[in-house]
Design a protein around this motif. Structure first.
Motif, short mmCIF file in Angstrom:
data_model
loop_
_atom_site.label_atom_id
_atom_site.label_comp_id
_atom_site.label_asym_id
_atom_site.label_seq_id
_atom_site.Cartn_x
_atom_site.Cartn_y
_atom_site.Cartn_z
N GLN A 70 37.34 45.26 31.50
CA GLN A 70 36.88 44.05 32.19
C GLN A 70 37.63 42.79 31.74
O GLN A 70 37.04 41.72 31.58
CB GLN A 70 35.37 43.88 32.00
N TRP A 71 38.95 42.90 31.60
CA TRP A 71 39.74 41.75 31.20
C TRP A 71 39.72 40.64 32.25
O TRP A 71 39.94 39.48 31.93
CB TRP A 71 41.18 42.17 30.92
N GLY A 72 39.45 40.99 33.49
CA GLY A 72 39.40 40.00 34.55
C GLY A 72 38.30 38.97 34.36
O GLY A 72 38.32 37.92 35.00
N GLU A 73 37.36 39.24 33.47
CA GLU A 73 36.32 38.25 33.16
C GLU A 73 36.85 37.17 32.23
O GLU A 73 36.23 36.12 32.09
CB GLU A 73 35.11 38.94 32.56
N LYS A 74 38.01 37.42 31.58
CA LYS A 74 38.57 36.47 30.63
C LYS A 74 39.75 35.68 31.19
O LYS A 74 40.00 34.56 30.76
CB LYS A 74 39.05 37.22 29.37
N THR A 95 43.10 35.94 34.60
CA THR A 95 43.58 36.61 35.80
C THR A 95 44.43 37.80 35.40
O THR A 95 45.37 37.65 34.61
CB THR A 95 44.41 35.64 36.67
N TYR A 150 41.04 43.63 40.60
CA TYR A 150 42.34 43.00 40.37
C TYR A 150 43.18 43.02 41.63
O TYR A 150 43.07 43.93 42.46
CB TYR A 150 43.10 43.72 39.25
#
Length: 169
Positions: free
Chosen positions: A72-76, A78, A101
């Protein structure tokens, strides 16, 4: 069982930490549609994790995107991918993987070439794709973290990437 041979990739003079990531404009695909977008369109909104990967459908692409989706890197920041696959193929991958993404489509592989991560495919004259690579960019497109595959198949150290993201954001 997947049958493959580990192959050492040639040395490359790729974009590295401290460099300004080259600007480009390509079709950017999400689950709904695609439109031309530039890298700076994304970095203008904050840090970006730019992920080069083999064509959609290749097992490394599946593994890479499953791992990044689960983290869930997209929460941190782009997170955006780039490969030679068409916008149609990208829409399918996004749907099948349940990804939030977006993916740049670069069928001629020009962006990978400019970043120094082009991989000529053995036995396929004139055919290349991006080798797996990850570039963490700040909002000025300065590379804060870089990883480029040195063999095929090869995958980033996801914990290391995550630590670099946490340090930046």
């Amino acid at each position: 069982m997947v049958d493959f041979e580990v192959v050492d990739l040639p040395e490359t003079d790729h974009v590295d930490v401290g460099d300004t990531a080259p600007e480009f404009t390509r079709p950017l695909v999400n689950a709904e549609y695609w439109e031309d977008a530039s890298l700076s369109d994304l970095t203008d909104d904050g840090p970006v994790l730019l992920v080069f990967y083999p064509m959609d459908g290749a097992f490394p692409a599946t593994y890479m995107w499953n791992e990044m989706r689960d983290r869930q890197w997209g929460e941190k920041l782009t997170v955006v991918g780039l490969s030679i696959s068409s916008p149609y193929d990208h829409k399918t991958l996004i749907k099948e993987r349940g990804m939030a993404y977006s993916l740049f489509s670069d069928p001629q592989n020009d962006v990978a070439r400019e970043y120094g991560v082009e991989n000529d495919l053995d036995g396929m004259a004139g055919v290349s794709e991006a080798r797996p690579a990850v570039f963490l960019l700040d909002d000025d497109r300065t590379v804060e973290y870089a990883w480029v595959a040195s063999e095929w198949p090869d995958f980033p150290d996801y914990d290391e990437v995550e630590a670099a993201i946490d340090d930046l954001v």
